[in-house]
Motif scaffolding. Sequence first.
Motif, PDB file in Angstrom:
ATOM      1  N   ASN A  74     -32.621  21.735  24.188  1.00 14.00           N
ATOM      2  CA  ASN A  74     -32.989  22.802  23.239  1.00 14.00           C
ATOM      3  C   ASN A  74     -32.677  22.595  21.825  1.00 14.00           C
ATOM      4  OD1 ASN A  74     -34.266  23.902  25.574  1.00 14.00           O
ATOM      5  ND2 ASN A  74     -32.466  25.104  26.066  1.00 14.00           N
ATOM      6  N   PHE A  75     -31.354  22.304  21.644  1.00 14.57           N
ATOM      7  CA  PHE A  75     -30.685  22.032  20.231  1.00 14.57           C
ATOM      8  C   PHE A  75     -31.648  21.328  19.397  1.00 14.57           C
ATOM      9  CE2 PHE A  75     -27.815  20.005  17.422  1.00 14.57           C
ATOM     10  CZ  PHE A  75     -27.143  21.173  16.566  1.00 14.57           C
ATOM     11  N   ILE A  76     -32.020  20.067  19.970  1.00 17.49           N
ATOM     12  CA  ILE A  76     -32.838  19.004  19.383  1.00 17.49           C
ATOM     13  C   ILE A  76     -34.089  19.645  18.840  1.00 17.49           C
ATOM     14  CG2 ILE A  76     -34.281  17.134  19.811  1.00 17.49           C
ATOM     15  CD1 ILE A  76     -31.740  15.754  21.194  1.00 17.49           C
ATOM     16  N   ASN A  77     -34.716  20.443  19.776  1.00 20.63           N
ATOM     17  CA  ASN A  77     -35.860  21.239  19.475  1.00 20.63           C
ATOM     18  C   ASN A  77     -36.025  22.241  18.454  1.00 20.63           C
ATOM     19  OD1 ASN A  77     -37.526  19.462  21.316  1.00 20.63           O
ATOM     20  ND2 ASN A  77     -36.869  20.826  23.082  1.00 20.63           N
ATOM     21  N   GLU A  78     -34.715  22.727  18.207  1.00 25.80           N
ATOM     22  CA  GLU A  78     -34.559  24.028  17.529  1.00 25.80           C
ATOM     23  C   GLU A  78     -34.134  23.560  15.869  1.00 25.80           C
ATOM     24  OE1 GLU A  78     -32.266  26.421  19.667  1.00 25.80           O
ATOM     25  OE2 GLU A  78     -33.692  26.990  21.096  1.00 25.80           O
ATOM     26  N   HIS A  79     -33.827  22.172  15.934  1.00 30.27           N
ATOM     27  CA  HIS A  79     -32.974  21.913  14.550  1.00 30.27           C
ATOM     28  C   HIS A  79     -33.811  20.619  13.933  1.00 30.27           C
ATOM     29  CE1 HIS A  79     -30.139  24.473  16.326  1.00 30.27           C
ATOM     30  NE2 HIS A  79     -29.893  24.818  14.956  1.00 30.27           N
ATOM     31  N   THR A  80     -33.681  20.579  12.735  1.00 30.67           N
ATOM     32  CA  THR A  80     -34.141  19.526  12.076  1.00 30.67           C
ATOM     33  C   THR A  80     -32.847  18.293  12.262  1.00 30.67           C
ATOM     34  OG1 THR A  80     -33.164  19.838   9.962  1.00 30.67           O
ATOM     35  CG2 THR A  80     -35.376  20.719  10.301  1.00 30.67           C
ATOM     36  N   LEU A  81     -33.328  16.913  11.630  1.00 36.56           N
ATOM     37  CA  LEU A  81     -32.334  16.175  11.916  1.00 36.56           C
ATOM     38  C   LEU A  81     -31.386  16.347  10.851  1.00 36.56           C
ATOM     39  CD1 LEU A  81     -31.504  13.054  12.906  1.00 36.56           C
ATOM     40  CD2 LEU A  81     -33.031  12.195  11.324  1.00 36.56           C
ATOM     41  N   GLU A  82     -31.661  16.634   9.620  1.00 37.15           N
ATOM     42  CA  GLU A  82     -30.571  17.160   8.580  1.00 37.15           C
ATOM     43  C   GLU A  82     -29.660  18.113   9.209  1.00 37.15           C
ATOM     44  OE1 GLU A  82     -34.036  16.986   8.021  1.00 37.15           O
ATOM     45  OE2 GLU A  82     -33.942  15.046   7.331  1.00 37.15           O
ATOM     46  N   GLU A  83     -30.245  19.146   9.853  1.00 37.51           N
ATOM     47  CA  GLU A  83     -29.286  20.139  10.231  1.00 37.51           C
ATOM     48  C   GLU A  83     -28.549  19.718  11.424  1.00 37.51           C
ATOM     49  OE1 GLU A  83     -32.384  24.262   9.918  1.00 37.51           O
ATOM     50  OE2 GLU A  83     -32.642  22.797  11.811  1.00 37.51           O
ATOM     51  N   ILE A  84     -28.888  18.965  12.167  1.00 39.47           N
ATOM     52  CA  ILE A  84     -28.212  18.227  13.309  1.00 39.47           C
ATOM     53  C   ILE A  84     -27.009  17.585  12.654  1.00 39.47           C
ATOM     54  CG2 ILE A  84     -27.927  16.342  15.087  1.00 39.47           C
ATOM     55  CD1 ILE A  84     -30.970  17.478  15.855  1.00 39.47           C
ATOM     56  N   GLU A  85     -27.195  16.663  11.639  1.00 39.41           N
ATOM     57  CA  GLU A  85     -26.128  15.845  10.976  1.00 39.41           C
ATOM     58  C   GLU A  85     -24.850  16.810  10.519  1.00 39.41           C
ATOM     59  OE1 GLU A  85     -28.543  13.964   8.185  1.00 39.41           O
ATOM     60  OE2 GLU A  85     -28.812  12.030   9.494  1.00 39.41           O
ATOM     61  N   GLU A  86     -25.750  17.904   9.637  1.00 33.09           N
ATOM     62  CA  GLU A  86     -24.624  18.955   9.176  1.00 33.09           C
ATOM     63  C   GLU A  86     -23.475  19.579  10.209  1.00 33.09           C
ATOM     64  OE1 GLU A  86     -26.966  21.773   7.161  1.00 33.09           O
ATOM     65  OE2 GLU A  86     -27.642  20.360   5.761  1.00 33.09           O
ATOM     66  N   GLN A  87     -24.291  19.774  11.610  1.00 26.42           N
ATOM     67  CA  GLN A  87     -23.630  20.330  12.741  1.00 26.42           C
ATOM     68  C   GLN A  87     -22.573  19.310  13.114  1.00 26.42           C
ATOM     69  OE1 GLN A  87     -23.441  23.542  13.716  1.00 26.42           O
ATOM     70  NE2 GLN A  87     -24.474  23.828  12.076  1.00 26.42           N
ATOM     71  N   LEU A  88     -22.904  18.026  13.297  1.00 22.85           N
ATOM     72  CA  LEU A  88     -22.012  17.127  13.670  1.00 22.85           C
ATOM     73  C   LEU A  88     -20.690  16.775  12.877  1.00 22.85           C
ATOM     74  CD1 LEU A  88     -24.576  14.361  14.849  1.00 22.85           C
ATOM     75  CD2 LEU A  88     -23.204  15.765  16.328  1.00 22.85           C
ATOM     76  N   GLU A  89     -20.840  17.022  11.473  1.00 19.96           N
ATOM     77  CA  GLU A  89     -19.834  16.896  10.740  1.00 19.96           C
ATOM     78  C   GLU A  89     -18.676  18.151  10.773  1.00 19.96           C
ATOM     79  OE1 GLU A  89     -19.270  14.345   8.760  1.00 19.96           O
ATOM     80  OE2 GLU A  89     -21.107  13.530   9.406  1.00 19.96           O
ATOM     81  N   LEU A  90     -19.229  19.288  11.358  1.00 16.85           N
ATOM     82  CA  LEU A  90     -18.215  20.261  11.774  1.00 16.85           C
ATOM     83  C   LEU A  90     -17.620  20.235  13.079  1.00 16.85           C
ATOM     84  CD1 LEU A  90     -20.659  23.114  10.245  1.00 16.85           C
ATOM     85  CD2 LEU A  90     -18.882  22.033   9.076  1.00 16.85           C
ATOM     86  N   LEU A  91     -17.724  19.312  13.952  1.00 15.71           N
ATOM     87  CA  LEU A  91     -17.125  19.093  15.393  1.00 15.71           C
ATOM     88  C   LEU A  91     -15.799  19.026  14.852  1.00 15.71           C
ATOM     89  CD1 LEU A  91     -19.370  16.965  17.235  1.00 15.71           C
ATOM     90  CD2 LEU A  91     -19.450  19.379  17.089  1.00 15.71           C
ATOM     91  N   ASN A  92     -14.978  19.921  15.920  1.00 14.21           N
ATOM     92  CA  ASN A  92     -13.528  19.470  15.690  1.00 14.21           C
ATOM     93  C   ASN A  92     -13.109  18.228  16.720  1.00 14.21           C
ATOM     94  OD1 ASN A  92     -13.244  20.401  18.260  1.00 14.21           O
ATOM     95  ND2 ASN A  92     -13.158  22.643  17.845  1.00 14.21           N
ATOM     96  N   ALA A  93     -11.839  18.116  16.802  1.00 14.90           N
ATOM     97  CA  ALA A  93     -11.393  16.894  17.639  1.00 14.90           C
ATOM     98  C   ALA A  93     -11.807  16.784  19.002  1.00 14.90           C
ATOM     99  CB  ALA A  93      -9.877  16.610  17.424  1.00 14.90           C
ATOM    100  N   VAL A  94     -11.532  18.050  19.743  1.00 14.44           N
ATOM    101  CA  VAL A  94     -11.889  18.150  21.241  1.00 14.44           C
ATOM    102  C   VAL A  94     -13.501  18.020  21.152  1.00 14.44           C
ATOM    103  CG1 VAL A  94     -11.830  19.778  23.125  1.00 14.44           C
ATOM    104  CG2 VAL A  94      -9.994  19.857  21.457  1.00 14.44           C
ATOM    105  N   GLN A  95     -14.421  18.632  20.507  1.00 17.19           N
ATOM    106  CA  GLN A  95     -15.697  18.531  20.577  1.00 17.19           C
ATOM    107  C   GLN A  95     -16.291  17.174  20.368  1.00 17.19           C
ATOM    108  OE1 GLN A  95     -16.399  21.394  17.505  1.00 17.19           O
ATOM    109  NE2 GLN A  95     -16.972  23.107  18.856  1.00 17.19           N
TER     110      GLN A  95
END
Length: 138
Positions: A74-95
């Motif tokens: 669902n996340f993949i379908n709703e976001h662009t590759l660029e948006e996904i890259e941005e979200q991945l950069e925000l992950l904390n250590a546990v995530q």
Amino acid sequence: MINSLVDLYRRPVYTFINSFHHFDQEADIQIEMGKTTLTYHGKPLTNFDFSDSKADVLTQMSDVIVGLLGQISNFINEHTLEEIEEQLELLNAVQKENLDLLRRLVEKSYKKNIAFFHFIESVENRKKWEKIIYHQLQ
């Protein structure tokens, strides 16, 4: 669009004929599966059943993993590759650790048998999937 999910249930039955498949009880799927008899060398394939996930811990675990993969889809379908890259950069250590655990599970399954993976995604969405799973390796 997929009209019926029954083919997603049939596929492992005829792909992995030497394995037994436990599916979660789904009345519509059971009815559809009952309408057609899958055969191998003229003999019916009976290598599956439907069980109540409340009574089967392995089905419960499968439900959790499938649910997680569904949320990623669902996340993949709703976001662009660029948006996904941005979200991945925000992950904390546990995530990041949890994503790494998922990556290791995917890789272990893939190495065991590539046929465990059945993607019905576009090439673009497949790239997004790979970005999410292999993000930390880059």
